[in-house]
Design a protein around this motif. Structure first.
Motif, mmCIF file in Angstrom:
data_model
loop_
_atom_site.group_PDB
_atom_site.id
_atom_site.type_symbol
_atom_site.label_atom_id
_atom_site.label_comp_id
_atom_site.label_asym_id
_atom_site.label_seq_id
_atom_site.Cartn_x
_atom_site.Cartn_y
_atom_site.Cartn_z
ATOM 1 N N THR A 181 9.170 -1.958 -0.063
ATOM 2 C CA THR A 181 8.849 -2.595 -1.341
ATOM 3 C C THR A 181 10.099 -2.918 -2.145
ATOM 4 O OG1 THR A 181 8.551 -0.396 -2.330
ATOM 5 C CG2 THR A 181 6.582 -1.513 -1.500
ATOM 6 N N GLY A 182 11.266 -2.855 -1.518
ATOM 7 C CA GLY A 182 12.511 -3.212 -2.188
ATOM 8 C C GLY A 182 13.123 -2.099 -3.007
ATOM 9 N N LYS A 183 12.666 -0.884 -2.835
ATOM 10 C CA LYS A 183 13.201 0.244 -3.607
ATOM 11 C C LYS A 183 14.246 0.999 -2.791
ATOM 12 C CE LYS A 183 9.041 0.940 -6.394
ATOM 13 N NZ LYS A 183 8.405 -0.316 -5.966
ATOM 14 N N LEU A 184 15.101 1.705 -3.515
ATOM 15 C CA LEU A 184 16.100 2.575 -2.912
ATOM 16 C C LEU A 184 15.861 3.994 -3.403
ATOM 17 C CD1 LEU A 184 19.353 0.416 -3.250
ATOM 18 C CD2 LEU A 184 18.067 0.897 -1.167
ATOM 19 N N VAL A 185 15.738 4.921 -2.459
ATOM 20 C CA VAL A 185 15.539 6.330 -2.775
ATOM 21 C C VAL A 185 16.878 7.030 -2.638
ATOM 22 C CG1 VAL A 185 14.289 8.437 -2.218
ATOM 23 C CG2 VAL A 185 13.179 6.208 -1.911
ATOM 24 N N LEU A 186 17.316 7.661 -3.719
ATOM 25 C CA LEU A 186 18.582 8.389 -3.721
ATOM 26 C C LEU A 186 18.304 9.862 -3.501
ATOM 27 C CD1 LEU A 186 21.664 8.240 -4.156
ATOM 28 C CD2 LEU A 186 21.223 8.678 -6.595
ATOM 29 N N PRO B 2 16.099 -2.374 -6.960
ATOM 30 C CA PRO B 2 17.023 -3.496 -7.142
ATOM 31 C C PRO B 2 16.424 -4.838 -6.767
ATOM 32 C CG PRO B 2 17.552 -2.320 -5.142
ATOM 33 C CD PRO B 2 16.451 -1.546 -5.797
ATOM 34 N N GLN B 3 15.297 -4.846 -6.060
ATOM 35 C CA GLN B 3 14.682 -6.098 -5.632
ATOM 36 C C GLN B 3 13.221 -5.831 -5.336
ATOM 37 O OE1 GLN B 3 17.476 -6.017 -2.195
ATOM 38 N NE2 GLN B 3 15.662 -6.569 -1.000
ATOM 39 N N ARG B 4 12.492 -6.901 -5.045
ATOM 40 C CA ARG B 4 11.055 -6.768 -4.786
ATOM 41 C C ARG B 4 10.702 -7.029 -3.322
ATOM 42 N NH1 ARG B 4 8.174 -6.205 -9.363
ATOM 43 N NH2 ARG B 4 9.177 -6.736 -11.331
ATOM 44 N N LYS B 5 11.585 -7.614 -2.586
ATOM 45 C CA LYS B 5 11.322 -7.864 -1.173
ATOM 46 C C LYS B 5 11.706 -6.630 -0.348
ATOM 47 C CE LYS B 5 9.852 -12.060 -1.686
ATOM 48 N NZ LYS B 5 8.463 -12.459 -1.356
ATOM 49 N N ALA B 6 11.070 -6.508 0.817
ATOM 50 C CA ALA B 6 11.300 -5.351 1.676
ATOM 51 C C ALA B 6 12.753 -5.300 2.127
ATOM 52 C CB ALA B 6 10.381 -5.415 2.890
ATOM 53 N N ILE B 7 13.342 -4.123 2.017
ATOM 54 C CA ILE B 7 14.701 -3.893 2.504
ATOM 55 C C ILE B 7 14.598 -3.578 3.998
ATOM 56 C CG2 ILE B 7 16.750 -2.426 2.358
ATOM 57 C CD1 ILE B 7 16.111 -2.002 -0.582
ATOM 58 N N THR B 8 15.042 -4.492 4.820
ATOM 59 C CA THR B 8 14.940 -4.323 6.274
ATOM 60 C C THR B 8 16.201 -3.748 6.886
ATOM 61 O OG1 THR B 8 15.631 -6.633 6.539
ATOM 62 C CG2 THR B 8 13.261 -6.180 6.490
ATOM 63 N N VAL B 9 17.343 -3.928 6.234
ATOM 64 C CA VAL B 9 18.624 -3.435 6.748
ATOM 65 C C VAL B 9 19.368 -2.771 5.609
ATOM 66 C CG1 VAL B 9 20.812 -4.027 7.856
ATOM 67 C CG2 VAL B 9 18.736 -5.269 8.464
ATOM 68 N N THR C 35 22.509 -4.489 1.674
ATOM 69 C CA THR C 35 21.098 -4.561 2.055
ATOM 70 C C THR C 35 20.757 -5.969 2.511
ATOM 71 O OG1 THR C 35 20.307 -5.163 -0.164
ATOM 72 C CG2 THR C 35 20.516 -2.810 0.336
ATOM 73 N N GLY C 36 19.837 -6.041 3.469
ATOM 74 C CA GLY C 36 19.248 -7.309 3.873
ATOM 75 C C GLY C 36 17.740 -7.194 3.754
ATOM 76 N N ASP C 37 17.092 -8.222 3.272
ATOM 77 C CA ASP C 37 15.671 -8.106 2.998
ATOM 78 C C ASP C 37 14.858 -9.104 3.810
ATOM 79 O OD1 ASP C 37 15.843 -10.577 1.718
ATOM 80 O OD2 ASP C 37 15.985 -9.715 -0.279
ATOM 81 N N SER C 38 13.563 -9.031 3.625
ATOM 82 C CA SER C 38 12.635 -9.874 4.375
ATOM 83 C C SER C 38 12.672 -11.324 3.937
ATOM 84 C CB SER C 38 11.211 -9.334 4.232
ATOM 85 O OG SER C 38 10.833 -9.304 2.862
ATOM 86 N N ILE D 120 16.118 -10.532 7.584
ATOM 87 C CA ILE D 120 17.313 -9.951 8.175
ATOM 88 C C ILE D 120 16.927 -8.762 9.063
ATOM 89 C CG2 ILE D 120 19.579 -8.961 7.728
ATOM 90 C CD1 ILE D 120 19.294 -11.848 6.861
ATOM 91 N N GLN D 121 17.480 -8.731 10.278
ATOM 92 C CA GLN D 121 17.240 -7.631 11.204
ATOM 93 C C GLN D 121 18.458 -6.736 11.379
ATOM 94 O OE1 GLN D 121 13.673 -7.646 11.461
ATOM 95 N NE2 GLN D 121 14.235 -6.804 13.442
ATOM 96 N N SER D 122 19.657 -7.268 11.219
ATOM 97 C CA SER D 122 20.856 -6.455 11.361
ATOM 98 C C SER D 122 22.018 -7.115 10.629
ATOM 99 C CB SER D 122 21.225 -6.257 12.841
ATOM 100 O OG SER D 122 21.616 -7.481 13.425
ATOM 101 N N ILE D 123 22.946 -6.272 10.181
ATOM 102 C CA ILE D 123 24.190 -6.707 9.555
ATOM 103 C C ILE D 123 25.295 -5.873 10.176
ATOM 104 C CG2 ILE D 123 25.496 -6.969 7.412
ATOM 105 C CD1 ILE D 123 22.842 -7.011 5.907
ATOM 106 N N SER D 124 26.348 -6.525 10.664
ATOM 107 C CA SER D 124 27.443 -5.811 11.318
ATOM 108 C C SER D 124 28.755 -6.464 10.920
ATOM 109 C CB SER D 124 27.262 -5.829 12.837
ATOM 110 O OG SER D 124 28.249 -5.068 13.467
ATOM 111 N N PHE D 125 29.728 -5.630 10.515
ATOM 112 C CA PHE D 125 30.992 -6.127 9.963
ATOM 113 C C PHE D 125 32.093 -6.104 11.008
ATOM 114 C CE2 PHE D 125 28.600 -5.201 6.221
ATOM 115 C CZ PHE D 125 29.044 -6.101 5.272
#
Length: 1086
Positions: free
Chosen positions: A250-255, A367-374, A384-387, A412-417
């Protein structure tokens, strides 16, 4: 009390159970068909960036193959070593070491060197497969999470020689499937994993094993309902020494943070006395060096974890203490059972209350409303990358620094630096670009980041440079299943299409895409076929539509698609000059179209015909041997070969010639024309589900030869003739496809097992296979894995294997039990000698001439003496095969057969895997009309058994039935004279006297078939298992009386039926009497 299956000697197994003989030489298989290129990739797995400084290299997964792709030079290096589809992968921080793992039978974990592309470490037969992997920051340790329940988290020192993990921990099933695993980049002894509902924190050491904590995160944690809280996706460690953040759908971050504050933690961290553990959310295991990690060990570990394992029969005081803890904490209390025996797991009830991994959900932000996928961390940023395809950069306080929403590549399915070394100077950033980053009211340093790659669920891979200002698409592949593909008839082009209606045209020599066209989104493309001159491509859809597309632009050239078919198109074929076009549909019908040369409409629909009542397995065009006119042939699973008369067909009238039944029991799987260069006759070659090739004369449809086919785990599903690599060569090959493999078969067919090879192409299922026009490559589609493989054909390897296998009969001797020195071969020699005595009359006393051959009429008797009992149709096929073997060349019939030819005949015709007792049990259960109430055995009354034997299958009269029973019951000597004077009534009475009133599966196997007791015990074990299964089905209480009443009614009906067997007997007697009279009169006339 559990019942263990009885021990029995090894019985001829089915190919699915015979795992050891599926592949004889992995090194040889790696050469016969070598993987060259992978079109497509697994979009559900992360794409790893292997770039260092200014290099451009990525890793992705294509089915069971890992691909190192240099996208700057368009080169692929394939990592081949997995038997199953790769399920997870990870890369070390310095991009040097790559780990891939799979799940399934013979699952492995492989660590690769990305520079050489060679495996550096391999772990075989990993328990429960692998679902997640992670490297520590220094790449010394590898953490794995099994995929199947119960899940096992293991720590490996992969640089050591040991093939066992340092420590392992089995998780509880109520945690749900932990799908993500990550090390703390600053502390290799700390890890985090999460499922969709549970986050688990780990800390491990060589001395204490693995300790883990499972803090609660539920609706009451933040007083937030689950639909707003969402489900967990990924977790990462922050730079703060105790904080972890987790993303949700749901776009939330749990600390997360440790339960104690920082001062208390620092003050108590050095204490040596640990506090008695009351929090049951921590558990510990440790591996002992001299004990092997087995499933039994892990089961014992489950019941002895430190601090969390308490007996279910605990005291009241313990229960009261747990109730008090529930009031003070929100963590869920879980109890386990402690075993009395000593295990390899550390047993303690102590823990450190101030461990940094003893965390709780500290804060929830949105921080956002779209699903955080990465969710990844790089340097001091959290990314973060979202749906919605948006990428956001946060600082360590989760404040937004930058976001990019212009990529538009899909969820987004993956992010790699990219990895940057300390001595690398990054390119100079233009001043205007830096100024643009500082357009804000607050003073802040300009935003910059390393280059990175992203992948999306739309199967798009992109490379982002200049801190997100420039994006280039690396790959845009199929995001849905690929079922259809075809190759150009005279050029290096490959066309394939997916289930979402997208067609792609590739130059497979240059490895570049030529055209990509999106047709309808909601209609899957199931078949593709070029016409003879590649002017267009026929495209078949799942809803039965058929269209023609330009071969280069892939755009439709018809005003409207044909829609005469009602269901999915499964085959498309053109005639030799594209005069006719035929399709086969999923409803067992065939549609035929005729070309119009002087009309705007390219093809006219002739008609549809349903000549089969089961699925069509093959559809192909041929030429008549006399006037070379096109003919259309279809073969179905109903054993029928149907031939369509195209010359006599008109619009709305598709003419069909008389059909031919080509198989008696086996089911045809595929067919094609046999190469004309190998024989003077015109043959149709088929392959059936009993692993047998069969050659049929294309004119008479007579079976001329039966050959043992490849036995690589499952029956062949498709065969095709490989185009000649060299026109001057006499070598011909068949390429074939099984469930998961593709291979080559040398021609002519002889039954030599060294003339065939196969490799695993797609572990789940091969959807289709095609060859290039020059025979140098094979292309396979994997269906749901969204991948097309390109493989180079190396026939020299197959030729070398055939030479190493031996000449003449040496390969066939190896197929006999015991070889040439075995009992079977000696028995064949003796039977050959006895057969000649039998043919010349065993009672003669004059001198006889013994030769090395026996007449063809003796073949059935020798076959039965060797334990192979062919049907009458199979006997005719064997006799015709030998009789007409040289007729075309010599114009004479063969009347005798020698031992060498008989051995080949026996090996090619006998069942490939023998008779399995379980198959006999299932067959008997299928025709049994009742069950024995005492022991649950399937049984049938005598009258029904005799009726089935005489009315179905090959015809058998009462005399033959009586003779068979006398042979099975060893009554030959007693009843020989009686058969000479027996009439129909006597024969019926003899049969009834020898068979019991009710025949059970045990009676059928022991008394009639005389099978060994150990195989009877195996079947009886299956019977008992089925009986326990039926008894375990619980019926509702209110239906018990009703069920009992119905059961009593059935028993009464059976009892009434049993009281009047004379009616059935009279019917059988009348039927047998008429058969007997006709047989007797015929024998008297003779």
């Amino acid at each position: 009390m559990s019942i263990s299956p009885p021990e029995a000697p090894p019985y001829p197994t089915t190919p699915e159970d015979d795992h050891e003989n599926e592949e004889t030489s992995a090194s040889a298989y790696a050469e016969i068909l070598s993987f060259q290129w992978c079109f497509g990739f697994n979009k559900d797995l992360p794409v790893l960036n292997l770039s260092i400084n200014n290099t451009k290299k990525i890793f992705f997964v294509a089915s069971q193959i890992g691909v190192l792709y240099d996208f700057a030079n368009n080169r692929q290096q394939l990592l081949i070593g997995h038997r199953n589809n790769i399920t997870c992968c990870c890369i070390s921080n310095d991009k040097r070491w790559l780990c891939t793992a799979d799940s399934g039978r013979d699952c492995t974990i492989i660590i690769w060197d990305t520079i050489t592309g060679l495996p550096n470490q391999t772990y075989f037969d990993v328990i429960n497969g692998t679902g997640a992997v992670a490297f520590s920051n220094d790449a010394k340790y590898l953490a794995t999470m099994s995929q199947q329940a119960p899940q096992i988290m293991s720590i490996w020192d992969w640089t050591a020689e040991s093939d066992r993990p340092l420590c392992a921990l089995e998780l509880r099933n109520d945690y749900s499937n932990q799908h993500y695993l990550q090390f703390n980049s600053r502390q290799s002894s700390q890890l985090v994993s999460n499922s969709t509902t549970q986050v688990i924190f780990y800390e491990w050491s060589h001395e204490n094993g693995i300790n883990y904590y499972d803090p609660e995160l539920s609706e009451r944690t933040f007083n937030t309902p689950r639909e707003k809280l969402g489900y967990l996706t990924q977790s990462v460690f922050l730079l703060h020494p105790t904080r972890v953040v987790t993303g949700t759908t749901t776009g939330k971050l749990v600390l997360w943070d440790c339960k104690t504050n920082g001062n208390a933690f620092e003050m108590n961290k050095k204490q040596t006395n640990e506090i008695k553990q009351n929090d049951l959310s921590r558990q510990s295991t440790k591996m002992v060096d001299n004990r092997e990690l087995t499933r039994d060990t892990l089961k014992s570990s489950t019941s002895t974890r430190s601090g969390t394992l308490s007996s279910r029969k605990s005291s009241a005081k313990t229960n009261e203490q747990s109730d008090q803890d529930d009031e003070e904490k929100t963590e869920k209390q879980v109890t386990f059972i402690e075993p009395p025996e000593k295990t390899n797991v550390k047993k303690t009830d102590e823990r450190s209350e101030f461990s940094s991994m003893n965390k709780r959900a500290f804060k929830l932000c949105e921080p956002q409303r779209k699903a955080i996928t990465v969710l990844v961390a790089t340097n001091d940023l959290v990314v973060t990358g979202d749906s919605d395809g948006v990428i956001r950069f946060f600082d360590q306080e989760l404040k937004l620094r930058m976001w990019f929403e212009h990529f538009r590549v899909g969820p987004i399915q993956s992010i790699s630096f990219t990895y940057t070394t300390s001595d690398y100077a990054s390119p100079y950033m233009p001043s205007n670009l830096a100024h643009k980053h500082n357009e804000s009211t607050l003073a802040q340093p300009p935003f910059s980041s390393f280059d990175f790659t992203i992948s999306s669920s739309h199967a798009v891979i992109a490379h982002v440079t200049q801190s997100g200002q420039q994006i280039s698409i690396i790959k845009r592949d199929s995001s849905t299943a690929i079922y259809a593909l075809d190759t150009h008839p005279f050029d290096h082009k490959l066309c394939f299409a997916n289930a979402s209606g997208r067609l792609q045209l590739w130059d497979y020599q240059q490895k570049t895409i030529i055209t990509s066209v999106q047709h309808t989104h909601d209609n899957a493309i199931t078949q593709l076929r070029y016409n003879h001159n590649a002017s267009f491509i026929a495209v078949g859809y799942a809803n039965g539509q058929l269209t023609l597309c330009d071969a280069l632009s892939l755009e439709s050239i018809l005003k409207a698609p044909f829609h005469y078919a009602k269901t999915t198109i499964i085959f498309i074929e053109f005639s030799q000059t594209s005069t006719y076009l035929a399709t086969a549909e999923d409803d067992y019908t065939v549609s035929v179209y005729r070309q119009n040369l002087n009309s705007e409409d390219m093809y006219t629909f002739l008609g549809r015909y349903r000549a089969h009542y089961k699925p069509i397995q093959a559809l192909f065009f041929g030429l008549t041997p006399d006037d070379h006119q096109p003919i259309l042939i279809t073969i179905g699973a109903d054993h029928i070969l149907a031939e369509y008369d195209l010359n006599e067909s008109e619009i709305d009238h598709l003419a069909l010639k008389p059909s031919t039944r080509i198989e008696q029991i086996a089911e045809p799987m595929s067919a094609c024309y046999y190469p004309s260069s190998l024989t003077k006759e015109s043959f149709i070659i088929t392959i059936n589900n009993e692993y047998k090739y069969k050659l049929y004369n294309s004119s008479t449809k007579m079976c001329r030869k039966t050959i043992l086919g490849p036995t690589f785990g499952s029956p062949l599903r498709k065969i095709g003739i490989l185009p000649k690599l060299d026109e001057d060569s006499n070598e011909e090959y068949i390429y074939f496809m099984t469930t998961d493999k593709i291979g080559l078969q040398r021609l002519p067919l002889t039954g030599n097992p060294y003339d065939q090879m196969a490799i695993i192409a797609h572990p789940n299922r091969v959807s289709d296979v095609r060859s290039s026009y020059d025979g140098q490559y094979l292309f396979t589609s994997g269906g749901l894995d969204n991948v097309v493989h390109m493989l180079r054909v190396n026939p020299e390897v197959l030729q070398a294997q055939a030479q190493l296998g031996g000449k003449d009969l040496i390969p066939f001797y190896k197929l006999l039990e015991g070889g040439r020195e075995g009992e079977i071969f000696r028995e064949m020699q003796e039977l050959f000698y006895y057969s000649q005595l039998r043919y010349q009359d065993i009672n003669r006393f004059d001198r006889r001439e013994i030769t090395a051959k026996i007449p063809l009429s003796e073949i059935p008797f020798v076959m039965r003496a060797l334990g192979y009992y062919p049907t009458e149709q199979e006997i005719d096929d064997m006799l015709n095969e030998v009789k007409f073997s040289t007729y075309v060349d010599t114009n004479t019939y063969v009347e005798n057969i020698d031992l060498n030819d008989f051995i080949k005949l026996y090996i090619n015709h006998r069942p490939a895997f023998g008779l399995n007792p379980s198959d006999l049990y299932h067959a008997f259960s299928a025709i049994a009309n009742q069950w024995d109430p005492g022991n649950g055995q399937p049984q049938m009354n005598r009258e029904n058994l005799l009726y089935l034997l005489q009315q179905y299958g090959e015809h058998i009269n009462d005399y033959e039935m009586a003779d068979c029973l006398s042979n099975l019951l060893h009554l030959n000597n007693e009843s020989t004279e009686m058969f000479d004077t027996m009439n129909a009534e006597d024969a019926c009475q003899f049969i009834e006297n020898q068979l019991p009133e009710y025949v059970t599966i045990q009676t059928f196997m022991e008394d009639l078939l005389k099978m060994p007791s150990q195989y009877v015990d195996q079947v009886m074990f299956s019977v008992k298992a089925q009986q326990r299964h039926r008894s375990s089905i619980a019926f509702p209480k209110e239906k018990k009386n009703q069920y009992s009443t119905e059961q009593q009614k059935q028993q009464q009906q059976q009892h009434q039926h049993q009281q009047h067997p004379q009616q059935v007997q009279q019917r059988l007697r009348s039927a047998m009497t008429s058969t007997t009279r006709s047989t007797t009169s015929a024998s008297n006339d003779s």
